[in-house]
Motif scaffolding. Sequence first.
Motif, short mmCIF file in Angstrom:
data_model
loop_
_atom_site.label_atom_id
_atom_site.label_comp_id
_atom_site.label_asym_id
_atom_site.label_seq_id
_atom_site.Cartn_x
_atom_site.Cartn_y
_atom_site.Cartn_z
N ASP A 230 84.37 51.36 44.34
CA ASP A 230 84.28 51.95 45.34
C ASP A 230 83.78 53.23 45.39
OD1 ASP A 230 85.24 49.83 46.71
OD2 ASP A 230 87.08 50.49 46.80
N GLU A 231 83.84 53.92 44.23
CA GLU A 231 83.61 55.35 44.28
C GLU A 231 82.47 55.44 43.14
OE1 GLU A 231 84.89 57.74 45.95
OE2 GLU A 231 86.34 56.14 46.49
N GLY A 232 81.56 54.30 43.09
CA GLY A 232 80.36 54.10 42.25
C GLY A 232 79.15 55.28 42.74
N ALA A 233 78.25 54.57 43.18
CA ALA A 233 77.01 55.44 43.60
C ALA A 233 77.25 56.23 44.79
CB ALA A 233 75.85 54.36 44.08
N TYR B 155 66.56 62.79 41.43
CA TYR B 155 65.42 62.37 42.39
C TYR B 155 65.80 61.20 43.25
CZ TYR B 155 62.02 64.05 38.66
OH TYR B 155 61.41 64.97 37.88
N ALA B 156 66.96 60.69 43.17
CA ALA B 156 67.45 59.53 44.13
C ALA B 156 68.54 60.27 45.07
CB ALA B 156 67.98 58.51 43.11
N GLN C 10 59.04 56.18 43.21
CA GLN C 10 59.57 55.07 43.83
C GLN C 10 61.51 55.30 43.89
OE1 GLN C 10 58.42 52.63 45.25
NE2 GLN C 10 56.40 53.07 44.66
N ILE C 11 61.77 55.83 42.95
CA ILE C 11 63.22 55.91 42.94
C ILE C 11 63.63 57.00 44.01
CG2 ILE C 11 63.60 58.08 41.40
CD1 ILE C 11 65.71 56.16 39.87
N THR D 22 69.62 51.78 39.30
CA THR D 22 69.81 52.85 40.26
C THR D 22 69.67 52.27 41.52
OG1 THR D 22 68.91 54.72 38.68
CG2 THR D 22 68.88 55.06 41.02
N TYR D 23 68.48 51.40 41.69
CA TYR D 23 68.40 50.88 42.95
C TYR D 23 69.79 49.94 43.48
CZ TYR D 23 66.30 47.49 46.24
OH TYR D 23 65.99 46.53 47.54
N GLN D 24 70.32 49.32 42.42
CA GLN D 24 71.32 48.38 42.91
C GLN D 24 72.65 49.31 43.19
OE1 GLN D 24 71.56 46.15 39.23
NE2 GLN D 24 70.91 44.40 40.21
#
Length: 422
Positions: free
Chosen positions: A33-36, A186-187, A218-219, A300-302
């Motif tokens: 839950d505290e990931g990304a 960048y993200a 892209q990122i 990173t996308y996920q």
Amino acid sequence: MHRSFTSLVAGDQRKKMSATQDFTPVPSSSFGDEGARSRFTAREALNGLCGKSSTSPIRLLKASYLIKLHESGNKLNRRQRLPESAFWTNEITKRTHVIVLSYPWLSEDHPDPNRHHLSLLGPLLKLYVQHHVDQKIKVKDGTESNRLPEGDVAVFIDWACLFQKERTKEEQEVFKVSLRDIGLLYAHARTNIWCLTKSPPHINRTYFGRGWCMFEFQIASIITTGVRFINLGLLNRDVADLTNFDTDVGVLRSVREPPLTPDEFDKKLDGRNPETGDYLYKFTNGGSDYRYVAGKYRETYQELLHDVDRLEFNGLGWNDADARQFVKSLPYCGKLQSLFLNDNDITDEGARLLCSALPTMLVALDMRNNSSMSFSFTIPYPHGNTGFYELTGEQREERRVWRRQYLNEFRSYYSTDSLWQS
């Protein structure tokens, strides 16, 4: 950009490396839950990576230093040779502006040997700082303050913010840490991305022919809002003629395509020139960089989309084809609650695609000013063009209620089969 990952990732032949070989898709349920959300939206993550110490993985620069450097006619030096006065030493707060540069290195030994990039960056930073110092906003206690209380801006340029060769053993260890988390800059939802996509005529390999630049571009497109992403290669005026950042440069914010899925990114990265067979995107270090970048984008996308609760892609000129592309990302959104797609060119076709793919947990939608949509929401938008943070708590709640009502009506309208049978 010219970065070396050879020490981190083995291998030197792109054709022997599958982008998914060691970086397989991770089910969204496996992220905490505290990931990304904590990494890609919290200021603490930026402060942890971009510290004040001389041994911090990344040290940001002061815009004021770069402005003076440009005016002096000198080149930007590598991190190890910069004076302490060049670096940002404040905490990154809610009101700190962080600008992250994506640009091509113009030589192997120095990314900007003839000051091509600095001659654009210096004047633009000066305009940016002045514009935001002059702007006033209301703060919590009801008083006014300028948008740039520190009077300066933090800037990331890899050449000056990461340790460069030749590195000591200690610097090399710090360098590895900075590379591991470089995608965060960048993200991150709170950074501003400036892409210097125009190279001098004598440079054969352009920005969009470089693997690292394509990765950064892209990122940064995954969750960055339109107002924080600028492609400076689209600037068609002499920098000396610019007088106002918002009107002269800010208009370049409205150009960007929807994010690519990881499989689409892999395919794009592996693209070849049909006539020569050469790879379209080149890496200085060949296969090792290719494999790292492909895996890092997937990871990173996920992470980003799994925990993001708000996506804002207003005024980007998206049409139905862009809506179709964007819909591919929605299944990755595990906690999306608010979606903003105002001021685009989406028609009923794109709206129907979106309606069929909207996450069940979504509670707010805003697609005003897509003029070709037949859907018409008759309830007036509360408080017009007043900025959200300038509203009172009660007024903000009125906006939230409006967006929930809009979503319900939108779903009802575009899920009705009779609309498509007429």
